[in-house]
Write a protein that holds these residues in place. Sequence first.
Motif, PDB file in Angstrom:
ATOM      1  N   VAL A  79      46.437  55.214 -12.116  1.00 20.37           N
ATOM      2  CA  VAL A  79      45.268  54.600 -11.490  1.00 20.37           C
ATOM      3  C   VAL A  79      43.975  55.196 -12.019  1.00 20.37           C
ATOM      4  CG1 VAL A  79      46.540  54.062  -9.387  1.00 20.37           C
ATOM      5  CG2 VAL A  79      45.304  56.227  -9.542  1.00 20.37           C
ATOM      6  N   VAL A  80      44.093  56.256 -12.825  1.00 25.18           N
ATOM      7  CA  VAL A  80      42.908  56.880 -13.421  1.00 25.18           C
ATOM      8  C   VAL A  80      42.293  55.905 -14.426  1.00 25.18           C
ATOM      9  CG1 VAL A  80      42.064  58.781 -14.834  1.00 25.18           C
ATOM     10  CG2 VAL A  80      43.800  59.191 -13.092  1.00 25.18           C
ATOM     11  N   GLY A  81      40.993  55.690 -14.315  1.00 28.22           N
ATOM     12  CA  GLY A  81      40.302  54.790 -15.226  1.00 28.22           C
ATOM     13  C   GLY A  81      40.347  53.334 -14.811  1.00 28.22           C
ATOM     14  N   ARG A  82      41.034  53.024 -13.718  1.00 31.68           N
ATOM     15  CA  ARG A  82      41.082  51.642 -13.222  1.00 31.68           C
ATOM     16  C   ARG A  82      40.009  51.492 -12.142  1.00 31.68           C
ATOM     17  NH1 ARG A  82      47.363  50.994 -11.913  1.00 31.68           N
ATOM     18  NH2 ARG A  82      46.592  49.177 -10.777  1.00 31.68           N
ATOM     19  N   GLU A  83      38.807  51.138 -12.575  1.00 28.15           N
ATOM     20  CA  GLU A  83      37.670  51.094 -11.662  1.00 28.15           C
ATOM     21  C   GLU A  83      37.865  50.035 -10.589  1.00 28.15           C
ATOM     22  OE1 GLU A  83      34.379  52.109  -9.739  1.00 28.15           O
ATOM     23  OE2 GLU A  83      35.322  53.209 -11.390  1.00 28.15           O
ATOM     24  N   GLY A  84      38.458  48.890 -10.961  1.00 27.68           N
ATOM     25  CA  GLY A  84      38.701  47.866  -9.959  1.00 27.68           C
ATOM     26  C   GLY A  84      39.638  48.347  -8.870  1.00 27.68           C
ATOM     27  N   PHE A  85      40.667  49.069  -9.250  1.00 22.38           N
ATOM     28  CA  PHE A  85      41.612  49.602  -8.266  1.00 22.38           C
ATOM     29  C   PHE A  85      40.916  50.608  -7.355  1.00 22.38           C
ATOM     30  CE2 PHE A  85      44.973  52.260  -6.631  1.00 22.38           C
ATOM     31  CZ  PHE A  85      46.033  51.394  -6.439  1.00 22.38           C
ATOM     32  N   GLN A  86      40.101  51.487  -7.955  1.00 22.98           N
ATOM     33  CA  GLN A  86      39.401  52.482  -7.150  1.00 22.98           C
ATOM     34  C   GLN A  86      38.415  51.814  -6.189  1.00 22.98           C
ATOM     35  OE1 GLN A  86      40.297  55.486  -7.099  1.00 22.98           O
ATOM     36  NE2 GLN A  86      41.514  55.663  -8.967  1.00 22.98           N
TER      37      GLN A  86
END
Length: 584
Positions: free
Chosen positions: A60-67
């Motif tokens: 999930v690191v780098g997945r701005e939409g997920f964050q």
Amino acid sequence: MKEQPLPPGAPVAAYLRDSGGEEQELSLAQQETEIRAWCEARGLALTRIFRDEARPGSSVVGREGFQQMMRHFRSGEAPEKALIIWKYSRFSRDIDDAQFYRADLRRRGVRVISLHDQIPEGPAGRLYEAALDWMNQQFLIDLSTDVKRGLRHIVAQYGCVPGTPPRGFKRVPVVIGKRRDGSKHICHRWEPDPDLVPLIRRAFEMRAAGTPISQIHAKLHLYRTLNAYTTFFRNPIYVGILKYGGETYEGYCEPIVAPQTWRTVQKIMEDNAERFGRRHPRRVNSPFLLSGIAYCGQCGAPLYGHVTTRPGKGRDEAYRCTRAKRKAGCDAPRIPRHILEKAVLEALIRHILTPENLAQIQQTHRAAAQRRQAERQAQARALRKRQSALRKRITNITAAIAQAGPLPSLLTELKELETEKAVIEAQLQELQRPQPEPRELTPEEITQISERLIHYIQTADKETQRRLLRGLIAKITVTREGDHIEGVIQYYTPLAQPPPPFPPTPRGPDPAAPAPSGLLPIHFSPVGAQPTTFNTRRHPMLTTTAGCRWFIMHLRLKAWHGPTAKAPLPLCPGRLLRWESTVE
């Protein structure tokens, strides 16, 4: 208990993700179209859509939409009570991330609905979800194993290396065969670039003469920043040695730098690292135990120790994201040092280093080793079968050539068959290489290891604790949302006799000293990969524990931890350890 269907008009959110590549150019649009049609057919209001384009599902690191999605639901103000996804693999392909974040959403009253994964109602649905999560992660493991095996073969047979070559080298195309559609299969070797070779030699000669890197940069401008020069001067390809995929290829190319110049530069780099890096007084006396192994959960950048003095409140110590400090696209807040370090140390003592967890890890590793061996044997059988068929075809074509003469079509087919036969023989040779098997430890030995390491953690001074943590922990990923802190620990597992006491000298172990007797060799085994022997002196994360050798396993367990901890979840070998804490 059967879940009630969503009422008409209920607001829902959607999450879309693709992994990138030409074949997925329309993936996000197709996912959105199907989800919108699904919502319209049921009278649901799709109020929010979160997207991650060209982002892998392995983390999930780098997945701005997920964050953004998680921050939205954690805010407590989200009106949506359901999250719609196209498939579970779009949510995450990492088994721990998938289960952790789905559980987080469900605790907040948010249902996770997949359009193409038919999940049964009730407790059986959780079991089915776990099976899907395993399949999704296994897909990545198998894909990674196949890709790495193919790349190692291409490097070994043709010298072709993917990616951007180091400074001073250029990519030279090499035809290594034909693809299934008949087109040429072209890869690239790295060869010295005649235009840059003089600059590379000049840089090494200047460094060997003691010239500072800043002056070398000012004169030659090989890179944009000074940070790149450390990797540049340590890359053995400049003396003709390629290191790729855990393998070393001597004589890969003509050396650019003379061996004596190379050795002189390495000695200078080591002396400077000892003087200004590992043994720098500021680092030795730093109160921050996790510098160098703690990373930001939002952007993946390292965390650094930050100290301020607040009027009326005294000294304030916290970890901060390096990208957030530079305002380079991350807004992660500070993380109090005492809370983070206390959580990590307690996680080691209460979960990671317990005899029960170490025994479960050893059992899991044994089963994984047996499975890998069975897979290798099955692959070898299939290759031998193909090899036998190729030999028959080659014999038949040779006989046809002897009877009809060297027809171009027969010669071309014979050459292709001989090439395929050579590839299969190389693969068989790789599969038949003996695999190292660490000795299985007795319960008494495991208990002794556990007790000794826990004793060190509880009683050692700061510097010894810091060296020990660098030997036990590969990486800590930390995220803070308001007063809520959560983290993931990726750790090494000791599979050796109890380590000897740390030496009293502050310099630690002598790098030239032999490893203590009675310890197992090191093996590095990412999930699905074959073990490879490493040298402790060359692996930065393994030189910090007085010469002790470790078995690195990406094995994980899951638990809650912190002042507001809920009831602990069952310890599950094969997982990263997660904890949850609250800022006081």
